[in-house]
Structures are given as C-alpha cells and as structure tokens.
Design a protein around this motif. Structure first.
Motif, mmCIF file in Angstrom:
data_model
loop_
_atom_site.group_PDB
_atom_site.id
_atom_site.type_symbol
_atom_site.label_atom_id
_atom_site.label_comp_id
_atom_site.label_asym_id
_atom_site.label_seq_id
_atom_site.Cartn_x
_atom_site.Cartn_y
_atom_site.Cartn_z
ATOM 1 N N ASP A 260 0.816 -1.221 0.000
ATOM 2 C CA ASP A 260 0.000 0.000 0.000
ATOM 3 C C ASP A 260 0.851 1.272 0.000
ATOM 4 O O ASP A 260 0.353 2.356 0.265
ATOM 5 C CB ASP A 260 -0.931 0.014 1.214
ATOM 6 C CG ASP A 260 -0.160 -0.069 2.521
ATOM 7 O OD1 ASP A 260 1.064 -0.352 2.475
ATOM 8 O OD2 ASP A 260 -0.775 0.153 3.581
ATOM 9 N N ALA A 261 2.150 1.137 -0.306
ATOM 10 C CA ALA A 261 3.039 2.305 -0.264
ATOM 11 C C ALA A 261 2.817 3.189 -1.482
ATOM 12 O O ALA A 261 2.731 2.716 -2.609
ATOM 13 C CB ALA A 261 4.493 1.853 -0.213
ATOM 14 N N SER A 262 2.730 4.488 -1.238
ATOM 15 C CA SER A 262 2.662 5.464 -2.325
ATOM 16 C C SER A 262 3.929 6.298 -2.386
ATOM 17 O O SER A 262 4.181 6.978 -3.386
ATOM 18 C CB SER A 262 1.456 6.392 -2.141
ATOM 19 O OG SER A 262 1.557 7.081 -0.896
ATOM 20 N N HIS A 263 4.733 6.269 -1.316
ATOM 21 C CA HIS A 263 6.002 6.982 -1.257
ATOM 22 C C HIS A 263 7.108 6.007 -0.852
ATOM 23 O O HIS A 263 6.873 5.046 -0.120
ATOM 24 C CB HIS A 263 5.956 8.135 -0.242
ATOM 25 C CG HIS A 263 5.038 9.241 -0.635
ATOM 26 N ND1 HIS A 263 3.655 9.116 -0.625
ATOM 27 C CD2 HIS A 263 5.296 10.509 -1.058
ATOM 28 C CE1 HIS A 263 3.099 10.247 -1.016
ATOM 29 N NE2 HIS A 263 4.076 11.124 -1.283
ATOM 30 N N CYS A 264 8.287 6.258 -1.346
ATOM 31 C CA CYS A 264 9.437 5.435 -0.990
ATOM 32 C C CYS A 264 9.762 5.636 0.484
ATOM 33 O O CYS A 264 9.851 6.773 0.960
ATOM 34 C CB CYS A 264 10.638 5.809 -1.860
ATOM 35 S SG CYS A 264 12.159 4.929 -1.424
ATOM 36 N N LYS A 265 9.948 4.562 1.213
ATOM 37 C CA LYS A 265 10.221 4.669 2.640
ATOM 38 C C LYS A 265 11.649 5.107 2.922
ATOM 39 O O LYS A 265 11.982 5.438 4.067
ATOM 40 C CB LYS A 265 9.961 3.321 3.317
ATOM 41 C CG LYS A 265 10.808 2.175 2.808
ATOM 42 C CD LYS A 265 10.418 0.880 3.493
ATOM 43 C CE LYS A 265 11.217 -0.311 2.955
ATOM 44 N NZ LYS A 265 10.793 -1.574 3.592
ATOM 45 N N ALA A 266 12.511 5.151 1.901
ATOM 46 C CA ALA A 266 13.896 5.576 2.103
ATOM 47 C C ALA A 266 14.084 7.064 1.820
ATOM 48 O O ALA A 266 14.714 7.779 2.602
ATOM 49 C CB ALA A 266 14.840 4.756 1.223
ATOM 50 N N CYS A 267 13.527 7.541 0.704
ATOM 51 C CA CYS A 267 13.761 8.938 0.316
ATOM 52 C C CYS A 267 12.485 9.770 0.253
ATOM 53 O O CYS A 267 12.543 10.994 0.087
ATOM 54 C CB CYS A 267 14.480 9.000 -1.027
ATOM 55 S SG CYS A 267 13.474 8.420 -2.427
ATOM 56 N N GLY A 268 11.310 9.128 0.360
ATOM 57 C CA GLY A 268 10.053 9.855 0.344
ATOM 58 C C GLY A 268 9.553 10.191 -1.042
ATOM 59 O O GLY A 268 8.520 10.852 -1.186
ATOM 60 N N HIS A 269 10.239 9.748 -2.080
ATOM 61 C CA HIS A 269 9.826 10.044 -3.444
ATOM 62 C C HIS A 269 8.511 9.325 -3.747
ATOM 63 O O HIS A 269 8.280 8.198 -3.307
ATOM 64 C CB HIS A 269 10.915 9.602 -4.427
ATOM 65 C CG HIS A 269 10.643 10.005 -5.848
ATOM 66 N ND1 HIS A 269 10.889 11.277 -6.309
ATOM 67 C CD2 HIS A 269 10.135 9.307 -6.897
ATOM 68 C CE1 HIS A 269 10.566 11.346 -7.588
ATOM 69 N NE2 HIS A 269 10.099 10.165 -7.963
ATOM 70 N N ILE A 270 7.639 9.979 -4.519
ATOM 71 C CA ILE A 270 6.365 9.367 -4.893
ATOM 72 C C ILE A 270 6.630 8.271 -5.917
ATOM 73 O O ILE A 270 7.266 8.505 -6.947
ATOM 74 C CB ILE A 270 5.404 10.418 -5.481
ATOM 75 C CG1 ILE A 270 5.111 11.504 -4.434
ATOM 76 C CG2 ILE A 270 4.115 9.751 -5.948
ATOM 77 C CD1 ILE A 270 4.243 12.618 -4.954
ATOM 78 N N ILE A 271 6.137 7.074 -5.616
ATOM 79 C CA ILE A 271 6.367 5.960 -6.528
ATOM 80 C C ILE A 271 5.083 5.544 -7.236
ATOM 81 O O ILE A 271 5.099 4.706 -8.120
ATOM 82 C CB ILE A 271 6.951 4.741 -5.775
ATOM 83 C CG1 ILE A 271 6.044 4.341 -4.617
ATOM 84 C CG2 ILE A 271 8.348 5.023 -5.276
ATOM 85 C CD1 ILE A 271 6.527 3.096 -3.874
ATOM 86 N N TYR A 272 3.941 6.147 -6.842
ATOM 87 C CA TYR A 272 2.667 5.874 -7.495
ATOM 88 C C TYR A 272 2.390 4.380 -7.618
ATOM 89 O O TYR A 272 2.019 3.875 -8.652
ATOM 90 C CB TYR A 272 2.631 6.524 -8.898
ATOM 91 C CG TYR A 272 2.711 8.017 -8.855
ATOM 92 C CD1 TYR A 272 1.645 8.774 -8.368
ATOM 93 C CD2 TYR A 272 3.849 8.681 -9.279
ATOM 94 C CE1 TYR A 272 1.719 10.161 -8.313
ATOM 95 C CE2 TYR A 272 3.946 10.053 -9.237
ATOM 96 C CZ TYR A 272 2.875 10.805 -8.743
ATOM 97 O OH TYR A 272 2.958 12.169 -8.682
ATOM 98 N N GLN A 273 2.575 3.690 -6.537
ATOM 99 C CA GLN A 273 2.347 2.241 -6.541
ATOM 100 C C GLN A 273 0.859 1.965 -6.510
ATOM 101 O O GLN A 273 0.124 2.534 -5.700
ATOM 102 C CB GLN A 273 3.026 1.601 -5.338
ATOM 103 C CG GLN A 273 2.886 0.103 -5.289
ATOM 104 C CD GLN A 273 3.757 -0.477 -4.205
ATOM 105 O OE1 GLN A 273 4.915 -0.096 -4.076
ATOM 106 N NE2 GLN A 273 3.203 -1.355 -3.419
ATOM 107 N N GLU A 274 0.422 1.114 -7.390
ATOM 108 C CA GLU A 274 -0.984 0.762 -7.413
ATOM 109 C C GLU A 274 -1.307 -0.173 -6.256
ATOM 110 O O GLU A 274 -0.542 -1.057 -5.930
ATOM 111 C CB GLU A 274 -1.333 0.070 -8.751
ATOM 112 C CG GLU A 274 -1.183 1.003 -9.936
ATOM 113 C CD GLU A 274 -1.600 0.307 -11.223
ATOM 114 O OE1 GLU A 274 -1.994 -0.862 -11.146
ATOM 115 O OE2 GLU A 274 -1.525 0.941 -12.286
#
Length: 279
Positions: A260-274
């Motif tokens: 359910d991640a929408s942001h990278c947990k390392a750098c906070g970048h938006i990854i738009y994961q479905e």
C-alpha cells in the motif's frame, strides 16, 4: 560403416545434455531417481565399511562400490561430452566433486597395491566428499516429482547443509581418530561425537586424542557458526519479503515496497504504486 556427421554428433551431444538435466520426461526422471538412489547407496557403503563385517558382506559391498563408481564415472564422462563448454563443465564445482568422489575406488581398482591404504589416510578423507554429490540435486527448483518454491528449495539446501556438515565432520573425525582412539570404533561413534560437539553440549565421554581430531572439531564448530546462520538468514530474508511488491523507486533505486506504499520509505519520493484496497 559410415562416419558420423558433425550434425549427428551435435544432435547426440544435445540429447545427452538434455537427459542429464531433464526432470520432466520419463527417461529424465528415471535417470534422476537412479542417480539419487545410487548416491544414497554409495554413501551408505562408506558408513557400513567402518563397522565389523563378515568377509562375504565386505566383498559384496566392495563389488557394489566398484559398480556404482563405474556408473558415476560414466555419468561424469557423459556430462563432459554433452556440455556446450567442456572446459567450463570440467572446472565446475559439482563436476569436480563427481570426479573426486569416485577417485578412491577407481584408484584401488586400477592399482591393487592401493588396497592396503584404501581404508586409511587420504583415501578415506577423499571418500567423505561423496555426500557433496547431493548438492547437484538442488541446483534448481525442478525435481522428478515436480517443481518446488524458491523458499522450499532454500530450506532444502539448509537441511542438506546441516546433514553434509555433520556427515563430513564425522567422516573426517573418524579418519583422524579411529586408529588411536578406542572410543571411536565406528562412523556412528564419530557422528555421535560431532552432534554433541556442534550442539555445544559436550558430554565428555568421547574426546579427541589426536591433533588432527582436535582441528577437525575446531573447523566443524567454526563452519557451523558461519555457514548455517548465513543460509538461514537467506530464508528469513525471503520470508520477510512476503507481502512486498517488486517496485523500484526511480529516485533512490530502493525496491521491494509495501503493497500500500505510495512513497518510498527511504527517500520519500512518490512511486505511485498501485494498490487495491479490497485485497
């Protein structure tokens, strides 16, 4: 008689290579099962020969050992013949183990004088590596009974590593101690000692009396400390990846994110994961 054409030789080599690697056709399964059973018998003969046996039984075991060694030698030669790169196959670790495992037996057959030292010294030590042939059966996840998961294959390799470590340690300890230590009369005595030593229980009823026996004990304990946790960590790491999806962050390159991640947990970048909230 006509000479075999290059095309026929190539087709023959491809057929040999295919059936030695195949696990799905009936012939591939028969070869796989036969090699596994022969390997079990080959190792069992090594263990049985450390016990007091009658002359007829010893003769039967020796004939069986020679027959199996010839089969394994034929397998070794066929693998070299069918390999795409014969030099790479010759230098392959599994292939080298196949050759070393049968050398003691073949040496006694080709040089009868070696029979006087076949049960002592370096020949017995070399025979211990027979058990390493089992690793060939875990090169991939396909077996004669079907395909197993990667996690099951890692667990199988861990179990095999434990058994190989115990067997090789017991074989080396027996080779070093049996002539000088009355408490180590059979392979079973050596195996009992190794299990007790590696479990750090140390009952003290069997102790090494030779320098080689002490070094075998030290090396076995160090191997258990290093190798087993290393393989076990692979299984734990894979289990921890369950529930993750293989999405790579375009910013930092981190992969394997929560479902359910929408942001990278390392750098906070938006990854738009479905993510489907219904799952």
């Amino acid at each position: 008689m006509t000479a075999e054409s290059p095309l026929q030789r190539r087709n023959t080599r491809e057929a040999v290579r295919f059936y030695l690697l195949d696990h799905r056709t009936w012939l591939g399964k028969v070869i796989d099962i036969a090699l596994l059973v022969l390997n079990l018998v080959f190792v069992a003969i090594f263990v049985a020969e450390t016990y007091p046996l009658s002359s007829p039984v010893v003769r039967v075991l020796w004939n069986a050992e020679v027959a199996i060694a010839v089969v394994f030698l034929a397998e070794y030669l066929l693998r070299l013949y069918g390999a795409e790169n014969r030099l790479a196959e010759f230098l392959d670790v599994y292939t080298l183990i196949d050759l070393i495992a049968v050398l003691p037996t073949l040496l006694v057959v080709l040089w009868p004088g070696a029979a006087t030292v076949a049960s002592v010294g370096f020949l017995r030590v070399i025979r211990v590596v027979r058990v390493l042939r089992f690793y060939r059966f875990t090169r991939d996840a396909e077996f004669f009974f079907g395909t197993i998961s990667d996690n099951a294959l890692r667990a199988l390799k861990l179990l095999l590593t434990v058994l190989v470590l115990l067997f090789v340690s017991a074989g080396l300890f027996y080779s070093a101690e049996h002539a000088a230590n009355p408490e180590v009369a059979t392979f079973g005595d050596a195996f009992y000692y190794v299990v007790v030593a590696l479990s750090t229980v140390g009952f003290g009823d069997i102790v090494p009396v030779t320098v080689a026996g002490r070094w075998v004990t030290v090396a076995s304990i160090l191997a258990a400390i290093i190798v087993l946790p290393w393989q076990a960590s692979k299984i734990v790491r894979e289990w921890s990846r369950k529930g993750k999806v293989d999405v790579t962050c375009p910013n930092c390159g981190l992969s394997s994110h929560d479902r359910d991640a929408s942001h990278c947990k390392a750098c906070g970048h938006i990854i738009y994961q479905e993510f489907d909230s219904r799952e």
